[in-house]
Design a protein around this motif. Structure first.
Motif, PDB file in Angstrom:
ATOM      1  N   TYR A 159      33.178  39.707  39.590  1.00 51.09           N
ATOM      2  CA  TYR A 159      32.984  38.282  39.304  1.00 51.09           C
ATOM      3  C   TYR A 159      31.485  38.041  39.231  1.00 51.09           C
ATOM      4  O   TYR A 159      30.744  38.312  40.185  1.00 51.09           O
ATOM      5  CB  TYR A 159      33.631  37.433  40.403  1.00 51.09           C
ATOM      6  CG  TYR A 159      33.277  35.958  40.391  1.00 51.09           C
ATOM      7  CD1 TYR A 159      33.409  35.192  39.239  1.00 51.09           C
ATOM      8  CD2 TYR A 159      32.847  35.311  41.554  1.00 51.09           C
ATOM      9  CE1 TYR A 159      33.104  33.833  39.239  1.00 51.09           C
ATOM     10  CE2 TYR A 159      32.545  33.959  41.568  1.00 51.09           C
ATOM     11  CZ  TYR A 159      32.676  33.231  40.418  1.00 51.09           C
ATOM     12  OH  TYR A 159      32.377  31.882  40.419  1.00 51.09           O
ATOM     13  N   THR A 173      32.035  34.628  34.830  1.00 53.65           N
ATOM     14  CA  THR A 173      32.999  35.422  34.075  1.00 53.65           C
ATOM     15  C   THR A 173      33.616  36.456  34.983  1.00 53.65           C
ATOM     16  O   THR A 173      33.137  36.707  36.088  1.00 53.65           O
ATOM     17  CB  THR A 173      32.339  36.077  32.844  1.00 53.65           C
ATOM     18  OG1 THR A 173      33.329  36.583  31.963  1.00 53.65           O
ATOM     19  CG2 THR A 173      31.413  37.218  33.258  1.00 53.65           C
ATOM     20  N   TRP A 174      34.663  37.085  34.492  1.00 56.68           N
ATOM     21  CA  TRP A 174      35.367  38.135  35.219  1.00 56.68           C
ATOM     22  C   TRP A 174      35.447  39.362  34.334  1.00 56.68           C
ATOM     23  O   TRP A 174      35.760  39.263  33.137  1.00 56.68           O
ATOM     24  CB  TRP A 174      36.771  37.685  35.596  1.00 56.68           C
ATOM     25  CG  TRP A 174      37.615  38.786  36.191  1.00 56.68           C
ATOM     26  CD1 TRP A 174      38.612  39.489  35.589  1.00 56.68           C
ATOM     27  CD2 TRP A 174      37.515  39.303  37.526  1.00 56.68           C
ATOM     28  NE1 TRP A 174      39.141  40.418  36.445  1.00 56.68           N
ATOM     29  CE2 TRP A 174      38.494  40.324  37.640  1.00 56.68           C
ATOM     30  CE3 TRP A 174      36.708  39.012  38.623  1.00 56.68           C
ATOM     31  CZ2 TRP A 174      38.681  41.046  38.820  1.00 56.68           C
ATOM     32  CZ3 TRP A 174      36.893  39.737  39.792  1.00 56.68           C
ATOM     33  CH2 TRP A 174      37.855  40.726  39.894  1.00 56.68           C
ATOM     34  N   CYS A 193      41.467  35.817  36.883  1.00 60.08           N
ATOM     35  CA  CYS A 193      41.319  37.263  37.068  1.00 60.08           C
ATOM     36  C   CYS A 193      42.706  37.895  37.074  1.00 60.08           C
ATOM     37  O   CYS A 193      43.449  37.749  38.061  1.00 60.08           O
ATOM     38  CB  CYS A 193      40.615  37.573  38.383  1.00 60.08           C
ATOM     39  SG  CYS A 193      39.136  36.575  38.696  1.00 60.08           S
TER      40      CYS A 193
END
Length: 490
Positions: A53, A483-484, A427
């Protein structure tokens, strides 16, 4: 938890700093650390949560030239937490932009901020209006296994190693037709179906806007100019299987003031809004569709449905918030960053490719912003959106909202008073096959207890609160986009 200090920086900010976006939840960090085997203070880290992450942060080391600091001026700092095997590690690093390195060497501020005149800058610079610092502090995403950090006023795409955050130079996305110093803006998009990176840039001089597409390996494949009648201020883009979508909104630099070298945005609602559907293959004409006047900071997604393109984003009912007789310069400034004052709501536009008509309507009455979806559904029809709920009066996130766009069902988690979250990506659970089978992850900043955590939510039950809370080695500043990246994307 084992913590290693990597580097301590010296802040050049005022010792007694009154600025609302350099204090409280926005207090900058001045140290880079690596931390291993983080402490889990509640619940358990799911064993099937594997990935990184990443969150970008406006984190200033230097004051504005005239003291007129805007939070979007801050230097980029990436915060990253890596999950594997039910354990977590953390690290943070400044994005070592050319501008930041120059100011560190000079020991002083060299470039004017957003609220200041570019002519005040002591050196030439970057950005859509030039002569400003490319702070690379807005967005972060992952393309071909590399983290890319970008700036909303345009600049370079700074590359960082996904695991170590070590600098890896800038992405080679240059093209002779691009404006000098303004290669890419936030927010580029990755199409997971093709591996392509779609991006745009904009400038104060013609040509005013381009769409660029890089292939799965990061090589620039196509550049498509987007004809505009003058300088505009697009902030985000969307895409479908066939199109890139750019907005031409009636909020842009006042032409009269721009002619005098002043960059001040003005709202021209009589112009309405236009959307450009740009063929991704570079073949065929750009299609324009009219819509009601607004400004959109962020889109959640777009997709094709029969002979129509559906676009979903966050419509502002008041792009320039209404002023009252009691407003001061500070209160007006605070309103400009408050999603409640801007009346931000999720909205849907339908562009009929046969008739050229636009149909649009609000689809949620909840004030929210900063949406994320399952990244595998980018450009395809999605069902679930995860968004941030704003703290009235501030640019802070006090809750998380999940929406089933098919049924309209909503679930919300509100954080305790004084605890503020970050943009929270979805996620996917390792091995998941359903759109909402996974987790929602966010960093929190607790100004009451002076701590930060990474909180993990079951995406199907965020209203039940976090299923795990992981302590970070220090309190971190609030930030913007995140973002993941699954470990498989390394």
């Amino acid at each position: 938890m084992r913590v290693e200090i990597v580097k301590q920086y010296t802040s050049r900010l005022p010792a007694e700093d009154p600025h609302p976006y350099r204090t409280g939840a926005w207090r900058p960090n001045t140290v880079e650390v690596d931390a291993y085997d983080l402490d889990v203070v509640a619940g358990e880290i799911p064993a099937d949560l594997e990935g990184v992450y990443l969150r970008n942060t406006e984190n200033p080391l230097f004051d504005a030239l005239t003291g007129r600091y805007h939070p979007f001026d801050g230097d980029g700092m990436l915060h990253a937490i890596r999950f594997e095997g039910g354990k977590a590690d953390y690290r943070n690093r400044f994005v070592k932009t050319e501008g930041l390195l120059a100011e560190l060497e000079a020991g002083e501020t060299l470039w004017a901020g957003i609220l200041e005149a570019p002519a005040l800058s002591k050196r030439d610079g970057w950005g859509a209006r030039t002569r400003m610092k490319d702070a690379s502090s807005t967005d972060v995403l992952v393309h071909h296994g590399v983290a890319l950090s970008t700036f909303y006023q345009c600049g370079e795409a700074y590359q960082l190693d996904l695991e170590t955050l070590a600098p890896r130079g800038t992405a080679n996305l240059h093209h002779p037709s691009f404006p000098k110093g303004a290669t890419i803006s936030a927010h580029p998009k990755v199409d997971e179906a093709t591996g392509e990176l779609l991006f745009f840039n904009y400038a104060a001089e013609a040509p005013y806007c381009h769409v660029g597409i890089a292939d799965a390996g990061g090589t620039l494949a196509r550049v498509i100019p987007v004809p505009l009648p003058g300088p505009r201020l697009p902030h985000d883009m969307a895409f479908t299987e066939r199109f890139a979508i750019i907005g031409d909104f009636p909020l842009f630099w006042d032409p009269a003031k721009l002619a005098q070298g002043s960059y001040r945005a003005r709202y021209f609602p009589d112009l309405g809004t236009r959307f450009a559907l740009v063929p991704r293959d570079g073949q065929g004409a750009i299609r324009w569709f009219m819509a009601s006047p607004t400004y959109v900071l962020h889109f959640s997604n777009a997709y094709e449905e029969g002979d129509a393109v559906i676009l979903e984003g966050y419509h502002q009912g008041a792009p320039i918030p209404e002023r009252t007789p009691d407003d001061t310069p500070i209160s007006t400034f605070m309103k400009s960053l408050d999603m409640h004052a801007m009346k931000t709501r999720r909205h849907r536009w339908r562009f009929d490719l046969t008739t050229g008509e636009t149909k649009e309507a609000p689809v949620d009455d909840e004030c929210s912003e900063f949406p994320t979806i399952h990244q595998g559904y980018g450009g395809k029809k999605h069902r679930y959106v995860y968004a941030a709920v704003g703290e009235p009066g501030f640019f802070l996130f006090s809750g998380l909202l999940r929406t089933d766009v098919e049924t309209g069902a909503k679930a919300i988690h509100r954080f305790p008073k004084g605890v503020f979250a970050s943009e929270a990506p979805f996620c996917p659970r390792k091995g998941a096959t359903e759109e909402d089978d996974g987790y929602v992850v966010t960093f929190t900043t607790d100004v009451v207890n002076d701590v930060s955590e990474c909180q993990i939510f079951d995406a199907r039950g965020i209203e039940r609160g976090p299923i795990a809370r992981v302590r970070l080695p220090m309190r971190i500043s609030s930030g913007t986009h995140a973002t993941w990246a699954p470990l498989s994307r390394r």
